[in-house]
Design a protein around this motif. Structure first.
Motif, PDB file in Angstrom:
ATOM      1  N   SER A  56       0.833  -1.198   0.000  1.00 40.93           N
ATOM      2  CA  SER A  56       0.000   0.000   0.000  1.00 40.93           C
ATOM      3  C   SER A  56       0.871   1.252   0.000  1.00 40.93           C
ATOM      4  O   SER A  56       0.514   2.259  -0.606  1.00 40.93           O
ATOM      5  CB  SER A  56      -0.942  -0.012   1.211  1.00 40.93           C
ATOM      6  OG  SER A  56      -1.808  -1.130   1.105  1.00 40.93           O
ATOM      7  N   GLU A  99      -6.753   4.063   4.089  1.00 42.91           N
ATOM      8  CA  GLU A  99      -5.369   4.361   4.482  1.00 42.91           C
ATOM      9  C   GLU A  99      -4.688   5.343   3.537  1.00 42.91           C
ATOM     10  O   GLU A  99      -3.481   5.545   3.626  1.00 42.91           O
ATOM     11  CB  GLU A  99      -4.554   3.068   4.580  1.00 42.91           C
ATOM     12  CG  GLU A  99      -4.495   2.282   3.289  1.00 42.91           C
ATOM     13  CD  GLU A  99      -3.815   0.930   3.463  1.00 42.91           C
ATOM     14  OE1 GLU A  99      -2.656   0.892   3.920  1.00 42.91           O
ATOM     15  OE2 GLU A  99      -4.468  -0.091   3.152  1.00 42.91           O
ATOM     16  N   ASP A 144      -7.137  -1.317  -4.082  1.00 39.39           N
ATOM     17  CA  ASP A 144      -6.332  -2.012  -3.076  1.00 39.39           C
ATOM     18  C   ASP A 144      -7.188  -3.116  -2.455  1.00 39.39           C
ATOM     19  O   ASP A 144      -8.411  -3.076  -2.537  1.00 39.39           O
ATOM     20  CB  ASP A 144      -5.844  -1.028  -2.004  1.00 39.39           C
ATOM     21  CG  ASP A 144      -4.667  -1.598  -1.196  1.00 39.39           C
ATOM     22  OD1 ASP A 144      -4.214  -2.729  -1.503  1.00 39.39           O
ATOM     23  OD2 ASP A 144      -4.197  -0.914  -0.262  1.00 39.39           O
ATOM     24  N   GLU A 145      -6.529  -4.085  -1.831  1.00 39.67           N
ATOM     25  CA  GLU A 145      -7.223  -5.261  -1.283  1.00 39.67           C
ATOM     26  C   GLU A 145      -8.123  -5.839  -2.384  1.00 39.67           C
ATOM     27  O   GLU A 145      -9.307  -6.097  -2.180  1.00 39.67           O
ATOM     28  CB  GLU A 145      -8.045  -4.884  -0.041  1.00 39.67           C
ATOM     29  CG  GLU A 145      -7.219  -4.241   1.068  1.00 39.67           C
ATOM     30  CD  GLU A 145      -6.311  -5.220   1.814  1.00 39.67           C
ATOM     31  OE1 GLU A 145      -6.605  -6.428   1.813  1.00 39.67           O
ATOM     32  OE2 GLU A 145      -5.290  -4.785   2.380  1.00 39.67           O
TER      33      GLU A 145
HETATM   34 MG    MG Z   1      -2.040  -2.857   2.184  1.00 38.50          MG
END
Ligand code: MG
Ligand code: ATP
Length: 274
Positions: free
Chosen positions: A14, A39, A118-119
């Motif tokens: 990330s 995040e 992401d993810e």
């Molecule tokens: Mg991550």
């Protein structure tokens, strides 16, 4: 263009993905990040993007048209998931957002849109029926102006279509044999380079894989001890469908925005506390 980031949890995906966003978001007419773990606020603070929190109310009320309008108003957007199950995230947020981004990229001849997921194993899991639009994102041609970046710690759980269609992959460290085998299927060089604990790596490999002429596996760099231990960088191998192979050390990567990722809580073995 479409790219995939993969590495075990905590390797620095990330963080590095955020650096890629910082560099690439301004180059596109539209940029949207599907921020599963909330995040990437650092990119909002640094002024790069606007921040929308997508909770149950928004997920229920918003569709393709609303996301398209949001992107027209704020061409660079971080969409943070808030209290949504993976299914709701996938069906009611990721799918319409991808549709909106592709629509905008097609809206005029030279438009471009970058979508970051992401993810990604939650957005495009191997074992669920995927909305075609999600799969379709990774298979859109270069001509359309749509680009995407996908990141996941679970290569074995993300849909094969995504892995099979990206034009480049940036892979870091893995220790589980299932993941390492999957890496082996995806790359043209010895997969052992991705195992930080591997010994006696083959020396007959491209020089670009080595460090100062030595065949050593990818490393993660930390500073401090115990609870103060912090990741300060990690290594990656980027390879693309043209056969280009590059070893990357993110200690050399500059990023302006802060990454608000979590190092996670540590567990301490009994009897070792000081
Ligand atoms: Mg991550
Ligand atoms: N090059 C770097 N410089 C400074 N900090 C870094 C660097 N790379 C990673 N970190 C920090 O290390 C921690 C773990 O990185 P990150 O959150 O990117 O891991 P991840 O691979 O995405 O893990 P997960 O799969 O669990 O999401 C974070 O606090 C991140 O900010």
């Amino acid at each position: 263009m479409h790219g995939l980031f993969g590495a075990k949890s905590g390797w620095g995906k990330s963080w590095y993905l955020q650096a890629w966003m910082e560099t690439n978001a301004p180059r596109y007419d539209y940029f949207v990040c599907l921020d599963y773990a909330d995040e990437y606020r650092g990119l909002v603070k640094s002024g790069l993007a606007a921040h929308y929190i997508i909770g149950p109310k928004e997920a229920a009320a918003w569709g393709v048209d609303e996301y398209e309008q949001a992107l027209r108003q704020n061409p660079r957007l971080i969409l943070a998931r808030h209290e949504l199950t993976p299914e709701v995230w996938r069906e009611q947020v990721v799918a319409p957002v991808i549709t909106a981004a592709r629509r905008l990229a097609q809206s005029s001849g030279s438009s471009s849109a970058l979508t970051v997921i992401d993810e990604a194993h939650w957005a495009a899991p191997q074992d669920a029926k995927l909305p075609d639009i999600i799969k379709g994102m990774a298979t859109t041609g270069r001509g359309e102006g749509s680009s995407s970046l996908w990141a996941t710690q679970r290569l074995t759980e993300i849909d094969e279509t995504i892995i099979g269609n990206v034009m480049f992959q940036i892979l870091g460290g893995y220790t589980a044999s299932g993941d390492l085998n999957k890496v082996g299927d995806a790359v043209e060089y010895p997969q052992e380079f991705h195992n930080p604990n591997a010994m006696n790596l083959p020396s007959a490999v491209p020089e670009s894989l080595k460090v100062d002429g030595d065949s050593i596996p990818l490393r993660k760099f930390t500073e401090g001890e115990g609870d103060d231990k912090q990741t300060i960088g990690s290594e990656w191998i980027q390879s693309d469908d043209e056969g280009e192979i590059t070893r990357i050390d993110t200690r050399n990567v500059q990023m302006e925005a802060t990454h608000y990722g979590d190092e996670g809580m540590k567990l301490i073995a009994p009897g070792t506390e000081d």
